[in-house]
Structure formats: structure tokens, C-alpha cells
Write an enzyme that holds these catalytic residues in place. Structure first.
Site, mmCIF file in Angstrom:
data_model
loop_
_atom_site.group_PDB
_atom_site.id
_atom_site.type_symbol
_atom_site.label_atom_id
_atom_site.label_comp_id
_atom_site.label_asym_id
_atom_site.label_seq_id
_atom_site.Cartn_x
_atom_site.Cartn_y
_atom_site.Cartn_z
ATOM 1 N N GLU A 719 0.811 -1.219 0.000
ATOM 2 C CA GLU A 719 0.000 0.000 0.000
ATOM 3 C C GLU A 719 0.845 1.270 0.000
ATOM 4 O OE1 GLU A 719 -3.728 2.060 2.449
ATOM 5 O OE2 GLU A 719 -2.937 0.125 3.070
ATOM 6 N N LYS A 736 -8.509 -1.089 1.048
ATOM 7 C CA LYS A 736 -9.547 -1.495 1.990
ATOM 8 C C LYS A 736 -10.316 -2.628 1.331
ATOM 9 C CE LYS A 736 -9.284 0.147 5.916
ATOM 10 N NZ LYS A 736 -8.074 -0.662 6.068
#
Length: 916
Positions: A719, A736
Site C-alpha cells: 500500500e 480497503k
């Protein structure tokens, strides 16, 4: 720790440029007494001075009975303004700056953002009725309830007293409009966060040019647990919008039907309804209360006042997934313009210069006066009812609470500036010839336990996820190490500062206490570095030397959080200043050698020596690398010998606590985490990292070894937190939604689609996308924040993840550190609204996150940077390995499944440790 959810000590910071600023004379006045304060009304319609202003804002007075305007002025033709000035009240929300961005584009000027407890009521009245600074008011969403004074601040007074100024309330602001006039605020039948609904409306001006009904393309994003009780609506409030059915939709469900335009272009497509018919209250909303004899659960999604220009919407028009959201804000601008043009109060000049003074260059309201956050929720509310002596902000307020913007972008003293020059060499297609990135690092920097070395490792480069790797070790004359630890006082409310240790290339150390904190110091350090752009012309990457290291999660106290409940065992920030490094371009297979020096120099010793070492690797590149130790993979960190801070039962109970906070409207999403630890004794940390990068290659992986701290960081993060390139483009890529890979290709594809169309995971992702849009919106040019990729599924060695990309153009008067401060910690690790969520999580979690949830990456000497989110990471500190893991808790979360997802995220790093 104990605290109350509806109390807060209110603070009133100073703003440079507001004191002793006088309004221009006005041609006419009229008066009304409100709460002991005489309201003076002006309508100022000249806009010629606006074009001279770089930044300004909005607010304008109210309409008056008994105006004393002269006949000549009454005969003047009234023109619609070129811009509208908005006062945007921020209820400590994480979506306020999405509204800011929309209004900046629509109004022609950015709003002035003021938090709901920053100004006394007397000061606001002065701005509205004496200084004539604004045309309308927008009240933001926010956590909590309008029934709680600490959650709503001054907003109830605005809604009950300012009957003569257009006001739009969003979500919490909508509920506040209802509560201010006697409606009851109740729990919704279920919390709705990050999910969409179809909307019907009555065609009033706020919904002009917007379709209505179950089969229309008008769908809105909802973030709320509380609603206005429709049965308690007083006669003053008229429902204007409601859900068209009881069902909610995921984002991808809405995409099955159509692509929604921002607004209809043709008048023939406008809903044909009577606009703002104050006399009628029996529209389709009332008729739809019962369907087949069953009471409908439709929810009020919009209200307006029967006689005042006040509106509220329960949904979020500023969300990236709401259709026609921009049209709603356009309509509110038109409502504002029409209101003032029809008002009996009219004069010849608007107070442009006064409004401009509210956005002085160094403050600029980019952070809405971002400070250390509202005072702790356990404090009592003490609203200052005493007007400041000068009619402005309260004097003597703690200026640190107002944030750092009054100090940024001030050029450092010339004595402290360093002029850096870069020398570099390129070797075409060399990387694979010498064994690739792993062999280069192991042979050149892996000796002596790889002490004081770094490797920003793009070990997963497929599909263009990453391209460059940066590696090196303790280097030349400019090398140094910064080690920062927050002071004990930083754990208390409103306190910050800490101890910085600086070690130079000769091993000499110097320590100092940083009263203003690490980011303030770091910002000055970067601003003191001067460079020649021609030195790196033609280079395809963004790091040419500078700082490489990490920012720990606890530095949230320098970015708005009130306090840290738990002290980190590791330093809160640690950076090398890198003056020599190797760069590998994985697309072209090229290798670059980079060397920084202060001033002009002919020294090339490091370049020469490193080139020789690289060439010598050619002969050994084909030798077999060490085989990985093959052991059975563990299914959980417990099987790998880790013990957790919390048992399964405790973690599940924590999820239940989060769900209770969400149900009560305290948060939309809470990213709950925990830690796993294992004593490891004597291990080879580099071998562990090499095992991890093979087991779980990632685009933002990294290795950091701070030897004197006995600290090694082995990260396989997929990420990106935030990147700033040389063109001033900011990019965030939050993750997410995570699911395990399948054992077969068929199962793998099924699981991938399961993630893609999961309403829960889409809701998680959408909430963080809107949060990151907000954070970028604080520092980006109006109208530039956009989402080129929304909820795309990326596949890695062990998991599928849902990833979105948010980009924007940085404002020119904002530094690299300012950008990081605006968004840190990454919203994917906090939830939303960020400040309230972090405070709640501090009360639930039992230990410090430390480096986990922070960021690793670089800050180049030319102000570019690239930072990851520290997840899927093993931190080795003083013979103990720790792994942090967690997940986003939303209204749709299942506690047992949340525990299983959290454990899934630990498998790759835990197995890398077990193999040693």
C-alpha cells in the site's frame, strides 16, 4: 481510560491578519436584535475588486425589514455576483474539505473553514453582520449527535438565530437543523455508512435539474447512524427528500444500470414540480408513509425551513459516488444569489477586502485551522460567551493549537541553507547481468549484518505497480541519522515535542529537544536544501538523495490527534540522510549510481568504487543464491510461535465496542488493530527479509536497519500512503478490502469476484477514498482532486486486495512535509472521521502501534517524496519480532470474520519469521 462522548473544551485561536482589520464603510444599515446582539444587515453587490485577490472567501448579511436604502440605490439593476463567499463550519469531520473543494470551484472562491468551537458567538455575529464577510453558511458532517454541545458547537445558534442568511447543513448539519427547531434525533433502523440509496425529492430549488424517484439516476452516499424522526418534524420544517425504498445499494450495484451525468443539460428533463411551495406539506413523502397497509421505513433525506433560507440533506453530496452532488452545491449558490437579489436589504459594495483578510497567505485555512484536535472528549464544555475585545478571534489562545501553517513556507535563513549538487552514472541493462536487486544488495551492502543500510524494494513490479528500487548504506560526508522520540508529555492532551538525536558521518552525536515537534524540524531541514534542477534532468525517478526512513504512528499528535494513550517502544521517527545510493529501474533493467555533495566538487571516489564492485558482480551473478529454508507454512501467527496482545475473545469484544460507537454515530469506520510478538534471539534479519520478499513480494516493500537502535524493519507492504512527484502531483492508493487467494484458479477467481462485489468491502473502501480526497483537498488546488481508479482488485502472492487511487495538484505554497501532515496517519489505518476515530481507537487498543500503521519511504532533497503504509511488516527490535495487524470495522462487519481477516494478514510475515 474513561471519557465522555459529548464534551469538549473549546479553544479560540488567533489568526494573523484578522486583528485590527476594519470593514469598508457601507451605504446603508438596518438592525435587528438577536440574543442581545444587534445585527446589522448589508447587501454588497460590487465584485470588481475580487479579481485582484489571490485567495478570499464569503459571507454576506441578512435580509432586513425596514431598510433605509435611498431611491437611487433601489433603482440600480441587480446583477448576479461573479463569486459567492461561504463560511464553512467544520464539525471535526474528515469530509469537510471535499465540500471545500466543491465550493471553491462552484463559488469562484474558496470558503473560509472554521471549526465549530473556534469562534465565540459574538465573533461570528461580527463577521456576519458587522463585517459582511459571507454570503452563505455551510455546516459540515461530523461525528456524534447535534444533541451533544461538544459535537455541534456553535451550529445550533447559527441555525436558530441567523434566519436571514442562507444555510445548508450536511448530515450532522442536517440533523442540527431539525434539532434546532424541535425535531427529535433518533437511531436509524440500521447504521448506513458508505452505502448508496435512491432518492426522491419534491423538486424544490435545492434539487433543481436533478431527477427523482426509484428509477432515476439520482443515487446518494450515506454516512449516518442517526436520523431526524419524521414524526417529530415541526411545522417550520418541510421534508423535501427521502429514500425511495428501504434498500441500500453497493457502489457496483449502481454501476449496473447507467453512467450518471453531473446534471441534466436540458430543461425538458427537469422535474416538473412547484419549487419551494411553502404552503404545501402533503407531497409524495406524506403519501408514501404506508404501502399496502405497512408502515414504510423511508428515511428523511432532506428538509427546508418554511420561511427561512435554510436547507439540510442527510446524505453526502460531496462523496465521489453521489450522483448530482455538484449540482446540489450549484443550486445552493443560486438560492443564495436569488435570496440576496430579492432581499429588501441592498447596498452598493460587498466587503471584499475584509473577507480576503480571513485567508492570509501563511494561514490560508488549508487545514481549517488544523491544530492538535479538539480538546479531549473527557473535558467539560466551556463555551466562551465573552466577545473578544477587537471583535475577532479570542486573544491569547494557544497558537500551537492553530497549527503550523502560520510558519510554513518561510524561507530558511541563508546561513542554514545547503547547496547540493548531484553526480550520477547510468549502466544500461545491467541489473539482470549482475543477479538482480537481491544480489546487488546482498553483495554490496549485506556484509557486517547489513548495518545502517536501507532498501526501498519494489519486489512486485507486475502491472506497473512499481518500477524503481533504492538501496544503500552509511555513505559519504553528508550522511547522518535522525532519531526522534516523543516526550512523555506528548501523551497528555495538547502537548507535543520530543528528543532528537543526530549522528553524523564521523559517529559524533548531538541531541536537542524539539518543542514544536519532529515535523516542524523536518520541514525546516528540507527547506534548507537548495538544488539545481539540471542535475537530475532526464532521470525517470523521483529520489536523488535525501532522507530515507520511517514515521511512527504516534506522530499523529503532531497532525491533529489530541494525545497518545500508549508510548511506543521504538523511536517515533528514524531517518538516514542518504548521499550515496544505487537505483534499479525494473522496467528497463538499468542501474544508476547517485552521489550527492555540498557545493561543486570533483570527487567521484564512491562512484568509481561502486562501479568496480558492480562490474565484479558479473562473474558471480550466475552463482546459486541461498536456498530458502523449506518449512510447513503456519496458518496463524500463534502456530508460528507468536503471542498476541489480545485473545480471540478480546479482539471480538473490541469489534463489538467499535460497532457500538458506529451505531451511536461516533464514527463511520474504525480501523482496529492489535500486535503479535515473539522472542527470536539471534537471527539474521536480512535473511528474514529476503525470505519475506520471496514469500510475499510487494510494490512498496522495504528494509531498514538502524544498528545503534537494534532495530530492523522488514516490510512487504502493498500500500502506498502518499507520493509527491516533481510536477506537484499528489497520489494516494488506499487499500480497503482483503481476501485470501484460492487454491485453484477457479476458486481464486471466485474469491476475487466475491471481494469485488462485497457491499461491506466496497463501503470500507469508499469511506477511505472520501477521507483521502478530503486530506488531499486540504493542500491541493481547487478542482484538481480526482479518483482515476476506484475499487480495483489487485492480486498478490497470498491475498486479493481492493485498491483505489486519488490524485490532486499540490498548491504552490505548500511544502512536502505539509502534505504529509495533512494526511498522516493514513486514513486506511484510522477510519473516519479521523480525529474522533483515533481517539476512540486509543481507548480500545491496549498497546502502541509503534512503527506499524506509520509510513516508510523517502523525502528527496528537491521536495518529492514517496511513502508506504506500514502493513505486512515484521519489526525486529531488541531481539523481539512484532507484527501488527487489523482491519476496518464498519456497520456491516461480523466480529468473528473480522478476527479471521486480521489473522490472514499476519500469515506471510509470521511464516517468514518461522523459517529462520
Amino acid at each position: 481510560m474513561s471519557f465522555s462522548l459529548c464534551s469538549s473544551e473549546l479553544t479560540y485561536p488567533n489568526i494573523e491578519g484578522l486583528r485590527n482589520t476594519r470593514a469598508n464603510p457601507v451605504a446603508s444599515k438596518s438592525f435587528r436584535r438577536v440574543g442581545g446582539y444587534i445585527k446589522k444587515h448589508y447587501f454588497l453587490s460590487s465584485y470588481s475588486d475580487a479579481k485582484k485577490m489571490v485567495i478570499s472567501s464569503h459571507l454576506v448579511p441578512g435580509h432586513l425589514e425596514g431598510s433605509f436604502m435611498g431611491k437611487k440605490q433601489r433603482a440600480e439593476p441587480r446583477r448576479k455576483p461573479e463569486f459567492v463567499r461561504t463560511l464553512l463550519i467544520d464539525n471535526y469531520d474528515s469530509y469537510t474539505y471535499n465540500i471545500y473543494q466543491e465550493l471553491s470551484v462552484i463559488n469562484g472562491l474558496p470558503p473560509v473553514v472554521v471549526r465549530n468551537d473556534e469562534l465565540t458567538w459574538e465573533s461570528i455575529c461580527s463577521f456576519l453582520y458587522e463585517e459582511c464577510a459571507f454570503d452563505n453558511i455551510v455546516i459540515s458532517p461530523g461525528p456524534g449527535s447535534p444533541t451533544c454541545p461538544a459535537d455541534i458547537g456553535v451550529c445550533l445558534q447559527l441555525l436558530s438565530e441567523c434566519w436571514d442568511i442562507p444555510i445548508l447543513g450536511v448530515c450532522l448539519g442536517h440533523q442540527a437543523l431539525g434539532y434546532a427547531h424541535g425535531a427529535q434525533i433518533i437511531h436509524a433502523s440500521e447504521p448506513i455508512h458508505g452505502r448508496l440509496s435512491k432518492i426522491e425529492h419534491d423538486g424544490c430549488k435545492l434539487f433543481a435539474n436533478i431527477p427523482s424517484g426509484r428509477n432515476s439516476r439520482f443515487k446518494v452516499v450515506r454516512y449516518h447512524s442517526l436520523v431526524i424522526d419524521k414524526e417529530s418534524l415541526p411545522k417550520e420544517l418541510i421534508p423535501i427528500a427521502w429514500t425511495s425504498s428501504d434498500d441500500t445499494l453497493s457502489f457496483f450495484e449502481t454501476q449496473k444500470f447507467d453512467v450518471i451525468p453531473e446534471a441534466y443539460d436540458s430543461d425538458s428533463e427537469r422535474p416538473q414540480a412547484s419549487f419551494d411551495s411553502f404552503s404545501s406539506r402533503n407531497g409524495s413523502y406524506r403519501d408514501s408513509k404506508h404501502v399496502n397497509g405497512t408502515k414504510s421505513r423511508k428515511v428523511v433525506m432532506g428538509v427546508r425551513h418554511a420561511t427561512w433560507p435554510h436547507y439540510g440533506v442527510q446524505f453526502h453530496p460531496e462523496s465521489v459516488a453521489t450522483t448530482y452532488g455538484r449540482q446540489i452545491f450549484k443550486n445552493f449558490r443560486e438560492i443564495t444569489e436569488d435570496y440576496w437579489l430579492q432581499s429588501s436589504s441592498f447596498s452598493s459594495n460587498r466587503n471584499i477586502h475584509y473577507t480576503a483578510s480571513m485567508q492570509v497567505p501563511h494561514v490560508n485555512r488549508l487545514f481549517g485551522a488544523i491544530h492538535t484536535g479538539r480538546q479531549s472528549m473527557k473535558n467539560d464544555v466551556r463555551l466562551n460567551r465573552e466577545a473578544p475585545s477587537n471583535g475577532q478571534f479570542k486573544q491569547g489562545a494557544d497558537q500551537r493549537n492553530f497549527g503550523f501553517f502560520d510558519k510554513v513556507n518561510v524561507l530558511p535563513p541563508s546561513m542554514g541553507a545547503k547547496f547540493l549538487r548531484l553526480k550520477w552514472r547510468k549502466f544500461d541493462h545491467l541489473a539482470s547481468e549482475v543477479g538482480g536487486a537481491r544480489n546487488i544488495f546482498s553483495e554490496l551492502f549485506g556484509k557486517n549484518k547489513a548495518e545502517n543500510t536501507f532498501w526501498l524494494d519494489s519486489s512486485s513490479t507486475e502491472k506497473g505497480r512499481a518500477r524503481f528500487s533504492f538501496m544503500g548504506g552509511k555513505g559519504g560526508d553528508l550522511w547522518k541519522q535522525l532519531t526522534f522520540r516523543l516526550s512523555e508529555e506528548s501523551d497528555a492532551d495538547g502537548k507535543r515535542g520530543g528528543h532528537l538525536l543526530i549522528e553524523d558521518a564521523e559517529g559524533c552525536t548531538n541531541s536537542k529537544f524539539l518543542e514544536e515537534g519532529f515535523f516542524e524540524y523536518f520541514n525546516k531541514e528540507l527547506l534548507s536544501l537548495c538544488h539545481e534542477e539540471k542535475d537530475f534532468e532526464g532521470l525517470p525517478f523521483e529520489f536523488y538523495g535525501g532522507f530515507i526512513g520511517y514515521i511512527g504512528y504516534n506522530l499523529k499528535v503532531e497532525c491533529g490527534a489530541t494525545s497518545n494513550a500508549h508510548k511506543s517502544r521504538t523511536p517515533d521517527a528514524c531517518f538516514f540522510f542518504v548521499d550515496n545510493l544505487i537505483v534499479i529501474d525494473h522496467h528497463s533493467d538499468d542501474v544508476y549510481l547517485m552521489s550527492l555533495h555540498e557545493g561543486n566538487t570533483t570527487k567521484t571516489q564512491w562512484l568509481d568504487d561502486t562501479e568496480k564492485k558492480l562490474v565484479s558482480l558479473k562473474g558471480s551473478a550466475t552463482r546459486k543464491l541461498d536456498e530458502r529454508i523449506s518449512k510447513a507454512a503456519a496458518n496463524s501467527p500463534h502456530e508460528a510461535g507468536f503471542h498476541s496482545e489480545k485473545s480471540r475473545e478480546q479482539y471480538v469484544n473490541d469489534v463489538e465496542k467499535c460497532l457500538k460507537y458506529i451505531k451511536d454515530g461516533e464514527s463511520y469506520e474504525l480501523c482496529l488493530t492489535t500486535q503479535f510478538r515473539k522472542s527470536i534471539g539471534e537471527v539474521d534479519p536480512l535473511r528474514l527479509y529476503l525470505s519475506l520478499r520471496e514469500r510475499n513480494p510487494a510494490p512498496y516493500a522495504s528494509w531498514l536497519n538502524f544498528s545503534k537502535e537494534r532495530l530492523c524493519i522488514c516490510s512487504s507492504s502493498p500500500e502506498r500512503f502518499l507520493q509527491l512527484d516533481r510536477n506537484g502531483i499528489l497520489e494516494a492508493k488506499p487499500i480497503k478490502g482483503t481476501i485470501a487467494r484460492g487454491a485453484t484458479s477457479e476458486e481464486d477467481e471466485r474469491l476475487k469476484l466475491q471481494l469485488q462485489y462485497s457491499e461491506k468491502d466496497q463501503a470500507e473502501n469508499l469511506m477511505i477514498v472520501d477521507l483521502l480526497r478530503n486530506d488531499l483537498g486540504r493542500v491541493c488546488e481547487p478542482g484538481t482532486v480526482h479518483v482515476p481508479h476506484l475499487m480495483e482488485v489487485e492480486s498478490y502472492a497470498t491475498v486479493h486486495t481492493m485498491v483505489s487511487t486519488i490524485r490532486g495538484k499540490k498548491q504552490s505554497n505548500v511544502s512536502a512535509v505539509d502534505c504529509v501532515k495533512a494526511a498522516f496517519p493514513g486514513g486506511s489505518m484510522t477510519g473516519a472521521p479521523k480525529l474522533r476515530s483515533m481517539e476512540l481507537l486509543d481507548s480500545i487498543e491496549s498497546c502502541s502501534r509503534g512503527i506499524y500503521s506509520g509510513s516508510i519511504g523517502f523525502f528527496s532533497y528537491n521536495q518529492t517524496f514517496d511513502l508506504n503504509i506500514v502493513i505486512r511488516t515484521v519489526v525486529i527490535h531488541e531481539d523481539e519480532a512484532s507484527i501488527g495487524a487489523g482491519g476496518a470495522i464498519v456497520a456491516l462487519s461480523d466480529p468473528e470474520k473480522e478476527y479471521e481477516e486480521m489473522v490472514l494478514k499476519t500469515r506471510a510475515p509470521a511464516n517468514a519469521v518461522m523459517e529462520q
